[in-house]
Design an enzyme around this catalytic site. Structure first.
Site, PDB file in Angstrom:
ATOM      1  N   LYS A  67       0.842  -1.199   0.000  1.00 28.74           N
ATOM      2  CA  LYS A  67       0.000   0.000   0.000  1.00 28.74           C
ATOM      3  C   LYS A  67       0.875   1.246   0.000  1.00 28.74           C
ATOM      4  O   LYS A  67       0.630   2.215  -0.731  1.00 28.74           O
ATOM      5  CB  LYS A  67      -0.922   0.015   1.229  1.00 28.74           C
ATOM      6  N   GLN A 111      -4.993  -1.378   9.561  1.00 24.94           N
ATOM      7  CA  GLN A 111      -4.915  -2.721   8.983  1.00 24.94           C
ATOM      8  C   GLN A 111      -5.563  -3.741   9.915  1.00 24.94           C
ATOM      9  O   GLN A 111      -5.296  -3.756  11.117  1.00 24.94           O
ATOM     10  CB  GLN A 111      -3.439  -3.079   8.715  1.00 24.94           C
ATOM     11  N   ASP A 134     -11.265   2.974   3.936  1.00 23.18           N
ATOM     12  CA  ASP A 134     -11.686   1.570   3.873  1.00 23.18           C
ATOM     13  C   ASP A 134     -13.207   1.452   3.699  1.00 23.18           C
ATOM     14  O   ASP A 134     -13.704   0.391   3.338  1.00 23.18           O
ATOM     15  CB  ASP A 134     -11.321   0.860   5.191  1.00 23.18           C
TER      16      ASP A 134
HETATM   17  N1  GUN Z   1      -7.175  -6.690   6.004  1.00 24.52           N
HETATM   18  C1  GUN Z   1      -7.519  -7.431   4.917  1.00 24.52           C
HETATM   19  N2  GUN Z   1      -8.165  -6.661   4.006  1.00 24.52           N
HETATM   20  C2  GUN Z   1      -8.228  -5.421   4.536  1.00 24.52           C
HETATM   21  C3  GUN Z   1      -8.768  -4.189   4.060  1.00 24.52           C
HETATM   22  O1  GUN Z   1      -9.332  -4.078   2.976  1.00 24.52           O
HETATM   23  N3  GUN Z   1      -8.624  -3.129   4.910  1.00 24.52           N
HETATM   24  C4  GUN Z   1      -8.038  -3.238   6.119  1.00 24.52           C
HETATM   25  N4  GUN Z   1      -7.978  -2.149   6.877  1.00 24.52           N
HETATM   26  N5  GUN Z   1      -7.532  -4.363   6.590  1.00 24.52           N
HETATM   27  C5  GUN Z   1      -7.627  -5.439   5.795  1.00 24.52           C
END
Ligand code: GUN
Length: 297
Positions: A67, A111, A134
């Site tokens: 990311k 996350q 998100d």
């Molecule tokens: N963990 C797995 N997929 C995601 C996501 O799309 N966002 C976040 N914040 N954590 C994740």
């Protein structure tokens, strides 16, 4: 037979020997990321994305690093905040409050999964909904559920883009979402409904899953079980979107759909890897720009 079709976003949808067109998520994601970079360059300010990682889960560490790199490549200022696994919920909430108040930060992503001693729901609810890239905050969940999407979860948003690029007509189509998670299944169903599909959500308690799948013209698999959807569950010509990222018995990445079988029957299908996966980060970058423009614009 090989037949390359250039779709919107310049995606190449390649019909392989097996029959189904392959929907190339890597190519579509690259073009979304390029579009984001162009938008960022024209903003006159640099959007900021904060990614918070608590603990040392290796898979999460890889996601977060990807990311970070993708954001930087698009011209977004990426701030990764790494906190130890023993961080208290109060300390994490204080960090979120600090990021909410930081005017240089347009997007906040915590996350998941979080360590067990931290209530993820309370942390997500503490994020400023305007910075919730998100789309997990209850306000954004509610807006999407009521057909007024604001910030939309990245993976389902990526799936909608793939369906658009593949030229899949959704209005009136029978769509089946396999899985009811908060991150994928539920928002996916809401987006398909907003696109006028006739939506069914199936899950582990659904009776006759194969029968439900066979009725679907558009099948979205998001259950997290390697090769769970078999070829003979698929209606001839259906569009199959595989959200699963699993480690198969041979150690290789594979989706929720038995790909070799499914591509013989489906009309179009996403591979794993190279399908939905790359779209998630591309859509995160897009959400960050959307949030930045709404906040500052
Ligand atoms: N963990 C797995 N997929 C995601 C996501 O799309 N966002 C976040 N914040 N954590 C994740």
């Amino acid at each position: 037979m090989t037949d390359a079709i250039a779709g919107a976003h310049g995606a190449r949808l390649i019909a392989g020997a097996g029959g189904a067109r392959l929907i190339d998520g890597k190519a579509v994601a690259a073009s979304v990321r390029a579009e984001v970079a162009v938008r960022v360059a024209g903003l006159g300010f640099q959007p900021g994305l904060a990614v918070v990682l608590v603990g040392e889960d290796p898979a999460s560490a890889v996601y977060v690093r990807n990311k970070d790199r993708a954001a930087a490549a698009a011209g977004i200022a990426a701030h990764t905040i790494r906190l130890p696994a023993a961080t208290t919920e109060a300390a994490l909430l204080a960090e979120v409050a600090r990021l909410n108040a930081d005017s240089a930060i347009d997007g906040i992503l915590v996350q998941l999964p979080l360590p067990r001693h931290i209530a993820a729901d309370r942390v997500i609810a503490a994020i400023d909904p305007a910075k919730d890239v998100d789309g997990f905050h209850p306000l954004n969940v509610g807006l999407l559920a009521s057909g007024r999407p604001a910030l939309v979860p990245c993976t389902p948003l990526g799936v909608m883009k793939l369906l658009a690029v593949a030229g899949v007509a959704l209005s009136g189509a029978r769509a089946l979402v396999l899985g009811r998670s908060a991150i994928v299944g539920r928002p996916m169903a809401a987006l398909l409904l907003a696109a006028d599909a006739t939506v069914t959500v199936a899950h582990s308690r659904t009776r006759d899953l194969p029968g439900e799948c066979r009725r679907a013209e558009v099948l979205i698999a998001a259950i997290g079980r390697a090769g769970f959807v078999r070829g003979d569950w698929i209606a001839p010509g259906a569009t199959v979107i595989d959200v699963g990222i699993n480690r198969g018995a041979d150690g290789r990445l594979c989706g929720d759909v038995a790909f070799a079988e499914a591509r013989e029957i489906a009309g179009a299908i996403t591979p794993v890897p190279g399908g939905v996966g790359p779209m998630t980060i591309a859509c995160l970058l897009e959400n960050t720009v959307t949030a930045a423009v709404r906040r500052r614009g």
